[in-house]
Design a protein around this motif. Structure first.
Motif, PDB file in Angstrom:
ATOM      1  N   GLY A   5     -76.666  -1.050  62.268  1.00 65.48           N
ATOM      2  CA  GLY A   5     -75.404  -1.739  62.066  1.00 65.48           C
ATOM      3  C   GLY A   5     -74.233  -0.871  62.456  1.00 65.48           C
ATOM      4  O   GLY A   5     -74.299   0.350  62.418  1.00 65.48           O
ATOM      5  N   LYS A   6     -73.165  -1.536  62.886  1.00 56.88           N
ATOM      6  CA  LYS A   6     -71.915  -0.870  63.215  1.00 56.88           C
ATOM      7  C   LYS A   6     -70.883  -1.475  62.288  1.00 56.88           C
ATOM      8  O   LYS A   6     -70.684  -2.685  62.290  1.00 56.88           O
ATOM      9  N   PHE A   7     -70.240  -0.653  61.500  1.00 58.33           N
ATOM     10  CA  PHE A   7     -69.303  -1.159  60.514  1.00 58.33           C
ATOM     11  C   PHE A   7     -67.919  -0.591  60.764  1.00 58.33           C
ATOM     12  O   PHE A   7     -67.705   0.611  60.656  1.00 58.33           O
ATOM     13  N   ARG A   8     -66.998  -1.453  61.105  1.00 62.28           N
ATOM     14  CA  ARG A   8     -65.618  -1.002  61.308  1.00 62.28           C
ATOM     15  C   ARG A   8     -64.856  -1.189  60.004  1.00 62.28           C
ATOM     16  O   ARG A   8     -64.899  -2.265  59.403  1.00 62.28           O
ATOM     17  N   VAL A   9     -64.196  -0.150  59.561  1.00 65.13           N
ATOM     18  CA  VAL A   9     -63.395  -0.247  58.333  1.00 65.13           C
ATOM     19  C   VAL A   9     -62.297  -1.290  58.556  1.00 65.13           C
ATOM     20  O   VAL A   9     -61.580  -1.231  59.554  1.00 65.13           O
ATOM     21  N   PRO A  10     -62.210  -2.272  57.635  1.00 64.65           N
ATOM     22  CA  PRO A  10     -61.280  -3.391  57.857  1.00 64.65           C
ATOM     23  C   PRO A  10     -59.825  -3.051  57.539  1.00 64.65           C
ATOM     24  O   PRO A  10     -59.151  -3.782  56.829  1.00 64.65           O
ATOM     25  N   ARG A  43     -55.168   0.924  60.309  1.00 67.37           N
ATOM     26  CA  ARG A  43     -54.664   2.292  60.438  1.00 67.37           C
ATOM     27  C   ARG A  43     -55.499   3.319  59.685  1.00 67.37           C
ATOM     28  O   ARG A  43     -55.057   4.438  59.469  1.00 67.37           O
ATOM     29  N   PHE A  44     -56.694   2.938  59.299  1.00 65.29           N
ATOM     30  CA  PHE A  44     -57.603   3.861  58.613  1.00 65.29           C
ATOM     31  C   PHE A  44     -57.956   5.018  59.556  1.00 65.29           C
ATOM     32  O   PHE A  44     -58.475   4.813  60.650  1.00 65.29           O
ATOM     33  N   ASN A  45     -57.680   6.261  59.153  1.00 67.12           N
ATOM     34  CA  ASN A  45     -57.856   7.387  60.087  1.00 67.12           C
ATOM     35  C   ASN A  45     -58.993   8.318  59.689  1.00 67.12           C
ATOM     36  O   ASN A  45     -59.729   8.063  58.731  1.00 67.12           O
ATOM     37  N   HIS A  46     -59.130   9.401  60.433  1.00 68.00           N
ATOM     38  CA  HIS A  46     -60.223  10.352  60.232  1.00 68.00           C
ATOM     39  C   HIS A  46     -60.258  10.902  58.798  1.00 68.00           C
ATOM     40  O   HIS A  46     -61.327  11.084  58.221  1.00 68.00           O
ATOM     41  N   LEU A  47     -59.095  11.177  58.261  1.00 72.74           N
ATOM     42  CA  LEU A  47     -59.029  11.764  56.921  1.00 72.74           C
ATOM     43  C   LEU A  47     -59.302  10.728  55.838  1.00 72.74           C
ATOM     44  O   LEU A  47     -59.789  11.056  54.766  1.00 72.74           O
ATOM     45  N   ASP A  48     -58.990   9.484  56.143  1.00 75.28           N
ATOM     46  CA  ASP A  48     -59.169   8.425  55.148  1.00 75.28           C
ATOM     47  C   ASP A  48     -60.629   8.249  54.738  1.00 75.28           C
ATOM     48  O   ASP A  48     -60.901   7.764  53.647  1.00 75.28           O
ATOM     49  N   PHE A  49     -61.548   8.632  55.617  1.00 73.55           N
ATOM     50  CA  PHE A  49     -62.969   8.529  55.268  1.00 73.55           C
ATOM     51  C   PHE A  49     -63.274   9.337  54.008  1.00 73.55           C
ATOM     52  O   PHE A  49     -64.226   9.066  53.300  1.00 73.55           O
ATOM     53  N   MET A  50     -62.446  10.339  53.755  1.00 73.32           N
ATOM     54  CA  MET A  50     -62.647  11.172  52.583  1.00 73.32           C
ATOM     55  C   MET A  50     -61.640  10.873  51.496  1.00 73.32           C
ATOM     56  O   MET A  50     -61.975  10.863  50.317  1.00 73.32           O
ATOM     57  N   TRP A  51     -60.376  10.626  51.866  1.00 72.13           N
ATOM     58  CA  TRP A  51     -59.318  10.664  50.871  1.00 72.13           C
ATOM     59  C   TRP A  51     -58.517   9.371  50.703  1.00 72.13           C
ATOM     60  O   TRP A  51     -57.563   9.344  49.922  1.00 72.13           O
ATOM     61  N   PRO A  95     -83.329   5.060  61.240  1.00 74.14           N
ATOM     62  CA  PRO A  95     -82.280   4.038  61.271  1.00 74.14           C
ATOM     63  C   PRO A  95     -80.901   4.700  61.124  1.00 74.14           C
ATOM     64  O   PRO A  95     -80.729   5.567  60.282  1.00 74.14           O
ATOM     65  N   VAL A  96     -79.965   4.301  61.961  1.00 76.13           N
ATOM     66  CA  VAL A  96     -78.618   4.875  61.911  1.00 76.13           C
ATOM     67  C   VAL A  96     -77.595   3.771  61.699  1.00 76.13           C
ATOM     68  O   VAL A  96     -77.592   2.768  62.416  1.00 76.13           O
ATOM     69  N   ALA A  97     -76.766   3.938  60.706  1.00 80.30           N
ATOM     70  CA  ALA A  97     -75.633   3.030  60.493  1.00 80.30           C
ATOM     71  C   ALA A  97     -74.370   3.762  60.919  1.00 80.30           C
ATOM     72  O   ALA A  97     -74.158   4.907  60.538  1.00 80.30           O
ATOM     73  N   LEU A  98     -73.563   3.122  61.747  1.00 83.78           N
ATOM     74  CA  LEU A  98     -72.346   3.756  62.249  1.00 83.78           C
ATOM     75  C   LEU A  98     -71.132   3.160  61.550  1.00 83.78           C
ATOM     76  O   LEU A  98     -70.891   1.954  61.636  1.00 83.78           O
ATOM     77  N   PHE A  99     -70.411   3.996  60.856  1.00 80.11           N
ATOM     78  CA  PHE A  99     -69.172   3.570  60.212  1.00 80.11           C
ATOM     79  C   PHE A  99     -68.017   4.197  60.983  1.00 80.11           C
ATOM     80  O   PHE A  99     -67.997   5.404  61.197  1.00 80.11           O
ATOM     81  N   TYR A 100     -67.067   3.366  61.376  1.00 86.76           N
ATOM     82  CA  TYR A 100     -65.970   3.902  62.176  1.00 86.76           C
ATOM     83  C   TYR A 100     -64.697   3.124  61.877  1.00 86.76           C
ATOM     84  O   TYR A 100     -64.740   2.116  61.152  1.00 86.76           O
ATOM     85  N   SER A 101     -63.601   3.606  62.447  1.00 84.13           N
ATOM     86  CA  SER A 101     -62.345   2.899  62.223  1.00 84.13           C
ATOM     87  C   SER A 101     -61.517   2.895  63.494  1.00 84.13           C
ATOM     88  O   SER A 101     -61.804   3.620  64.440  1.00 84.13           O
ATOM     89  N   ASN A 102     -60.497   2.054  63.495  1.00 80.09           N
ATOM     90  CA  ASN A 102     -59.667   1.887  64.683  1.00 80.09           C
ATOM     91  C   ASN A 102     -58.700   3.025  64.928  1.00 80.09           C
ATOM     92  O   ASN A 102     -58.186   3.182  66.022  1.00 80.09           O
ATOM     93  N   ASN A 103     -58.439   3.795  63.888  1.00 78.14           N
ATOM     94  CA  ASN A 103     -57.377   4.790  64.008  1.00 78.14           C
ATOM     95  C   ASN A 103     -57.895   6.210  63.795  1.00 78.14           C
ATOM     96  O   ASN A 103     -57.165   7.080  63.366  1.00 78.14           O
ATOM     97  N   ASP A 104     -59.175   6.409  64.073  1.00 77.01           N
ATOM     98  CA  ASP A 104     -59.745   7.751  63.973  1.00 77.01           C
ATOM     99  C   ASP A 104     -59.739   8.370  65.362  1.00 77.01           C
ATOM    100  O   ASP A 104     -60.587   8.059  66.190  1.00 77.01           O
ATOM    101  N   TRP A 105     -58.789   9.250  65.613  1.00 77.00           N
ATOM    102  CA  TRP A 105     -58.611   9.786  66.956  1.00 77.00           C
ATOM    103  C   TRP A 105     -59.752  10.722  67.350  1.00 77.00           C
ATOM    104  O   TRP A 105     -59.896  11.072  68.513  1.00 77.00           O
TER     105      TRP A 105
END
Ligand SMILES: *[C@@H]1O[C@H](CO)[C@@H](O)[C@H](O)[C@H]1NC(C)=O
Length: 158
Positions: A121-126, A129-137, A92-102
């Motif tokens: 499931g596909k989960f978009r961070v609500p 402007r959540f970006n690639h680095l925000d997943f960590m910091w 099973p794979v859950a995909l977490f992504y955001s609109n501003n991750d280039w």
């Protein structure tokens, strides 16, 4: 030194990072920026970056490293690199992504999710402007992302 807090160049430090990862300053804690930059960019091989750019040039083909015809023949026994067989991914794979991750745009996440056979499931961070680095910091990363990740892990942890 340029990235020290309060330094006039601190804005540049943010922006170089954001340039590769997607722009967003509201979730970056500037106090920890020197610490972040002491560990960023983390190591990556040049081959990894080359592979990444090879994939960018192709139209949504997810394949192994292209060594050129001769190299491909030697390594893979065919002239073109083989595609990754995503239909073999049974977990099973859950995909977490955001609109501003280039580095992982939503359209690519959609293609990936169509090709994986067991997406739960596909989960978009609500946050737009959540970006690639925000997943960590990101300052609010727990509320925006980690709480949901933990929920999914709990649900599928047997
Ligand atoms: C930013 O980081 C510092 C140092 O870890 C911390 O004391 C502060 O609470 C953080 N600010 C926010 C808004 O989270």
């Amino acid at each position: 030194m340029l990235c020290q807090r309060g330094s006039i160049a601190q804005g540049i430090c943010d922006n170089v990072l954001f340039l590769i990862a997607g722009y967003d300053s509201e979730q970056l804690n500037k106090t920890v920026l020197p610490l972040i930059l002491a560990h960023t960019p983390a190591g990556a091989s040049s081959k990894q970056l080359t592979h990444y750019s090879q994939l960018m040039k192709l139209d949504r083909t997810f394949q192994q490293y292209d060594l050129g015809w001769l190299g491909n023949w030697r390594k893979y026994g065919q002239l073109r690199p083989p595609s990754y067989q995503l239909n073999n991914v049974k977990v099973p794979v859950a995909l977490f992504y955001s609109n501003n991750d280039w580095l992982a745009p939503g359209e690519d996440v959609n293609v990936l999710s169509k090709n994986l056979p067991n997406v739960i499931g596909k989960f978009r961070v609500p946050l737009k402007r959540f970006n690639h680095l925000d997943f960590m910091w990101a300052i609010d990363v727990k509320r925006l992302l980690y709480d949901d990740v933990i929920k999914v892990l709990r649900k599928y942890n047997r």
